[in-house]
Design a protein around this motif. Sequence first.
Motif, PDB file in Angstrom:
ATOM      1  N   VAL A   1       0.847  -1.186   0.000  1.00 40.79           N
ATOM      2  CA  VAL A   1       0.000   0.000   0.000  1.00 40.79           C
ATOM      3  C   VAL A   1       0.885   1.238   0.000  1.00 40.79           C
ATOM      4  CG1 VAL A   1      -1.654   1.339   1.320  1.00 40.79           C
ATOM      5  CG2 VAL A   1      -1.902  -1.114   1.174  1.00 40.79           C
ATOM      6  N   GLU A   2       0.585   2.135  -0.891  1.00 37.81           N
ATOM      7  CA  GLU A   2       1.355   3.369  -1.021  1.00 37.81           C
ATOM      8  C   GLU A   2       1.390   4.124   0.318  1.00 37.81           C
ATOM      9  OE1 GLU A   2       3.213   6.265  -3.001  1.00 37.81           O
ATOM     10  OE2 GLU A   2       1.702   5.629  -4.454  1.00 37.81           O
ATOM     11  N   GLN A   3       2.618   4.343   0.787  1.00 36.72           N
ATOM     12  CA  GLN A   3       2.791   5.013   2.073  1.00 36.72           C
ATOM     13  C   GLN A   3       2.060   6.357   2.122  1.00 36.72           C
ATOM     14  OE1 GLN A   3       5.012   3.922   4.973  1.00 36.72           O
ATOM     15  NE2 GLN A   3       3.459   5.320   5.678  1.00 36.72           N
ATOM     16  N   LYS A   4       2.038   7.050   0.987  1.00 34.81           N
ATOM     17  CA  LYS A   4       1.459   8.394   0.995  1.00 34.81           C
ATOM     18  C   LYS A   4      -0.066   8.387   1.108  1.00 34.81           C
ATOM     19  CE  LYS A   4       5.548  10.368  -0.740  1.00 34.81           C
ATOM     20  NZ  LYS A   4       6.431  10.591  -1.858  1.00 34.81           N
ATOM     21  N   LEU A   5      -0.695   7.258   0.738  1.00 37.42           N
ATOM     22  CA  LEU A   5      -2.139   7.133   1.000  1.00 37.42           C
ATOM     23  C   LEU A   5      -2.378   7.151   2.499  1.00 37.42           C
ATOM     24  CD1 LEU A   5      -3.608   4.335  -1.315  1.00 37.42           C
ATOM     25  CD2 LEU A   5      -3.970   6.791  -1.449  1.00 37.42           C
ATOM     26  N   ILE A   6      -1.520   6.411   3.203  1.00 39.11           N
ATOM     27  CA  ILE A   6      -1.662   6.328   4.656  1.00 39.11           C
ATOM     28  C   ILE A   6      -1.391   7.687   5.279  1.00 39.11           C
ATOM     29  CG2 ILE A   6      -0.661   5.278   6.719  1.00 39.11           C
ATOM     30  CD1 ILE A   6      -0.150   2.789   4.995  1.00 39.11           C
ATOM     31  N   TRP A   7      -0.347   8.358   4.805  1.00 40.09           N
ATOM     32  CA  TRP A   7      -0.035   9.689   5.332  1.00 40.09           C
ATOM     33  C   TRP A   7      -1.192  10.659   5.083  1.00 40.09           C
ATOM     34  CZ3 TRP A   7       5.782  10.520   3.620  1.00 40.09           C
ATOM     35  CH2 TRP A   7       6.584   9.698   4.407  1.00 40.09           C
ATOM     36  N   SER A   8      -1.765  10.586   3.881  1.00 38.43           N
ATOM     37  CA  SER A   8      -2.873  11.488   3.571  1.00 38.43           C
ATOM     38  C   SER A   8      -4.023  11.282   4.547  1.00 38.43           C
ATOM     39  CB  SER A   8      -3.383  11.251   2.150  1.00 38.43           C
ATOM     40  OG  SER A   8      -2.376  11.535   1.218  1.00 38.43           O
ATOM     41  N   ALA A   9      -4.322  10.018   4.835  1.00 33.46           N
ATOM     42  CA  ALA A   9      -5.428   9.735   5.745  1.00 33.46           C
ATOM     43  C   ALA A   9      -5.079  10.157   7.170  1.00 33.46           C
ATOM     44  CB  ALA A   9      -5.765   8.250   5.714  1.00 33.46           C
TER      45      ALA A   9
ATOM     46  N   GLN B   1       3.284  14.734  -4.815  1.00 39.12           N
ATOM     47  CA  GLN B   1       3.486  14.636  -6.262  1.00 39.12           C
ATOM     48  C   GLN B   1       2.684  13.484  -6.849  1.00 39.12           C
ATOM     49  OE1 GLN B   1       7.539  13.817  -7.391  1.00 39.12           O
ATOM     50  NE2 GLN B   1       7.165  14.307  -9.508  1.00 39.12           N
ATOM     51  N   GLU B   2       2.565  12.403  -6.062  1.00 40.68           N
ATOM     52  CA  GLU B   2       1.870  11.198  -6.553  1.00 40.68           C
ATOM     53  C   GLU B   2       0.361  11.291  -6.364  1.00 40.68           C
ATOM     54  OE1 GLU B   2       4.137  11.380  -4.196  1.00 40.68           O
ATOM     55  OE2 GLU B   2       5.817  10.021  -4.541  1.00 40.68           O
ATOM     56  N   PHE B   3      -0.148  12.430  -5.982  1.00 41.84           N
ATOM     57  CA  PHE B   3      -1.585  12.671  -5.746  1.00 41.84           C
ATOM     58  C   PHE B   3      -2.106  11.910  -4.533  1.00 41.84           C
ATOM     59  CE2 PHE B   3      -1.162  12.174 -10.527  1.00 41.84           C
ATOM     60  CZ  PHE B   3      -0.720  13.471 -10.716  1.00 41.84           C
ATOM     61  N   ALA B   4      -1.805  10.599  -4.461  1.00 43.08           N
ATOM     62  CA  ALA B   4      -2.225   9.767  -3.321  1.00 43.08           C
ATOM     63  C   ALA B   4      -3.718   9.876  -3.047  1.00 43.08           C
ATOM     64  CB  ALA B   4      -1.412  10.112  -2.064  1.00 43.08           C
ATOM     65  N   LEU B   5      -4.515   9.889  -4.127  1.00 43.29           N
ATOM     66  CA  LEU B   5      -5.972   9.868  -3.934  1.00 43.29           C
ATOM     67  C   LEU B   5      -6.401   8.449  -3.593  1.00 43.29           C
ATOM     68  CD1 LEU B   5      -6.993  12.064  -6.984  1.00 43.29           C
ATOM     69  CD2 LEU B   5      -7.031  12.717  -4.585  1.00 43.29           C
ATOM     70  N   PHE B   6      -7.503   8.311  -2.863  1.00 45.91           N
ATOM     71  CA  PHE B   6      -8.016   6.982  -2.547  1.00 45.91           C
ATOM     72  C   PHE B   6      -8.726   6.440  -3.780  1.00 45.91           C
ATOM     73  CE2 PHE B   6      -8.458   9.210   1.704  1.00 45.91           C
ATOM     74  CZ  PHE B   6      -7.247   8.742   2.177  1.00 45.91           C
TER      75      PHE B   6
END
Lengths: 254, 281, 260
Positions: free
Chosen positions: A148-156, B107-112
């Motif tokens: 899982v992309e680390q930055k998804l977790i950071w965003s949440a 940069q990678e947007f990181a949208l769900f």
Amino acid sequence: MNQERINSVLLGITPIVLFIALWQSLISFGFAPTSLLPPPGAVFGKLAKDFFNGDFLHDIAATLIRLFAGFGIAVVVGVFIGLAAAVSPAVNAVVKPLVRVLAPIPKIALYPALLLILGFDHASKITLVTADALFPILLSTYYGASMVEQKLIWSAMAAGTPRWQILFKVVLPAAMPSILTGCRIGLVISCIVVFLAEMITSTDGLGHMLVQAARTFQTVDMFVPLIMISMLGLILNSLLHWLRSYLLRGFPEV
Amino acid sequence: MQVVSLRSDAHAESDPLSGRKPASAMIEIEHVSQRFQTSGKQSHLALSDINLTIEDGAFVSILGPSGCGKSTLLYIVGGFVQPTDGVAKVKGKAITGPGPDRGPVFQEFALFPWKNVLGNVMYGLRQQGVKKAEAEARGRKLLEMVGLKGYENFYPKELSGGMKQRVAIARTLAYDPAVLLMDEPFGALDAHTRTRLQNDLLDIWDRQRKTVLFVTHSVEEAVYLSDKVIVMSRSPGSIKEIVDIDLPRPRKRADLLLDARFQKYIVDIEKMIDDGGKDDL
Amino acid sequence: MTARGVLKTLSPLFACIGLLCVWQVASLRLDTESFPTALEAIKAIPSILGDKGSLLNILDSIRRMAIGLVLAVMFSIPLGLLMGRIKAVASFFNPLMMIIYPVPKAALMPIIMLWMGVGDVSKILVIFLGVSLPIIYHAFQGSKAVEEKMLWSGAAMGMSAPMRMLRIVLPAALPEILTGCRTGLVLALITMITSEMIARQSGAGNILFNSLDMAQYDTVFAMILIIGAMGIVFDAAFEKLRLSLVRWSQPRDDMPLSFT
């Protein structure tokens, strides 16, 4: 585009038609006696007739119960352990060596032990199905969750998600494509294993039907359960496929 | 364009023309060092003794060659990474983890991917306990502000890169962070989209005056957007120079490109980075 | 090697010991005649492996398994690669494969025995059938994923189509193919045991069920240990081979996520 699709479907049907034609011609031209190879018409006719037969439906039901129970437990346990191993180094340290040892063991070899410990009823077959379907689901959950992309977790987290909720709100949905791939493999394995277990020892179920027919040399009845398990597999697979395209509607390239 | 105010507290409403309200420190970075364990016993000093204060409402860019630790510094402020040494503070309080007062844009947007555009933007609001109906209304307003009205029910995969980044910005603005942490947000976009998003970002910033910490490797982008450019150098990552960009606002790209002061800033800063490069070699 | 590294390499061994301990405790607790302890089962292993008949039986099983596997690999890889590169081939075989996939191949044993007798041919055929599909599938996926531009570069260098298949598609798809082969190896063992359990003629699966019928419970569990060990050893050996063949391929990163 449409023409292309029709062509590819026609191409796909061809080998199946050829296969049945070959089957029929082997009998028509006298290469195979009907006692060894019943004509396809007889097999499909018997299959259609059996659908109005209580015993046959009972056998299907028995197989399906074992299949769903075993597969269901494997999904719950596999996803749970897979997620836990991905997020907790402590769980990982325990689970990883266990999986490395247990995954390559031919689970069917455990069946006699399960029979001795759990008896000859549903429990031993369900456990065997679970044991076989568990590892593909567990492993793909683990790989999906650890990628899982680390930055998804950071965003949440930045949006105020408490740490313990991240698992369900981010890791689980983000790992879903991988989890469902594991489930699809697990489902096919479940179909295969439940049938085999029933063949080895059982008093009902599709596998038992085959063995029974083999003992009495009823060749037509030997083919019926085989075609039935193939159909069940196809139906369950397309149900899962439908579920997958619904759940993953937002993901690129399903 | 209609001005949408997203902040209820008064300080956001300061008039861009009448200058800043009295400067107060929003982010303080004190003696921050970051050491990463590489293979075996070796370690790599990514940041060495960084000291930096960023004022409330300032637009600050961090510029430097790749590997100078500029993103790491941003992650430390975000609370995603704990510094090995030193302390980073936001509004005077030490940062211990991520929080809704600091919103990242990556940069990678990181949208769900499993949520549609509106769902992505509503996520933070719902997380803050905002009722569904209100979150939806505010989400729609935000999407309108970033120019994505009509795309509410699209999934991220159906959008272009620029649109995805607009959604990501709206998602972060939704929970109204005091600081925007932007990690090369336009780095993955084509030149044209990049320019448009830069202008839109300046528009939004002019209205909301959030503190922005903006990591980039484009000198032009840094000078165009910022009040202050922090130039970093590599091995170990440290602050080489801080350049105040004294250009009038609101800024117009067409004017600035012909402006000698703008050009000089760019040339000067490029020289600083080049010198750093020679040191490494 | 550091102490940590040693611990990591030995961890599967600890897992084995742990599992055996759990077994030991469970059987002591349950205390039924039909569930011997781990120690009793381990003690029964030498008598199986020492018995010439059983040992030959097991080696015969392995020989059939190896032949079936090799035939399946030789058949499946070219077919899978062709399916991945030529659309018509894929449309031709895909539906057929979908129908065959959920059919337990070992279940064909009674029918095949009816046709071909109980000899080696039937058993090898069943293993071949059981192993082919996953290898075809993985080879198909691997060759489908090959970067088109790599093939263009090859064509520009003057490679013929069969040459491109051999020199570009095959190596590029190799990691995926080997994953398929690994699944195939484990499946070959499973199919072998199962078909022997069903046919009840000879082989490891037959010993297992004969001893069950004769209530020699420690032999049953010892046999399970032997088969399990075969699975682990084959898999580990193949994994070693695989890693040495595709050293260039990205290893799967398995760092735990950092948010706890």
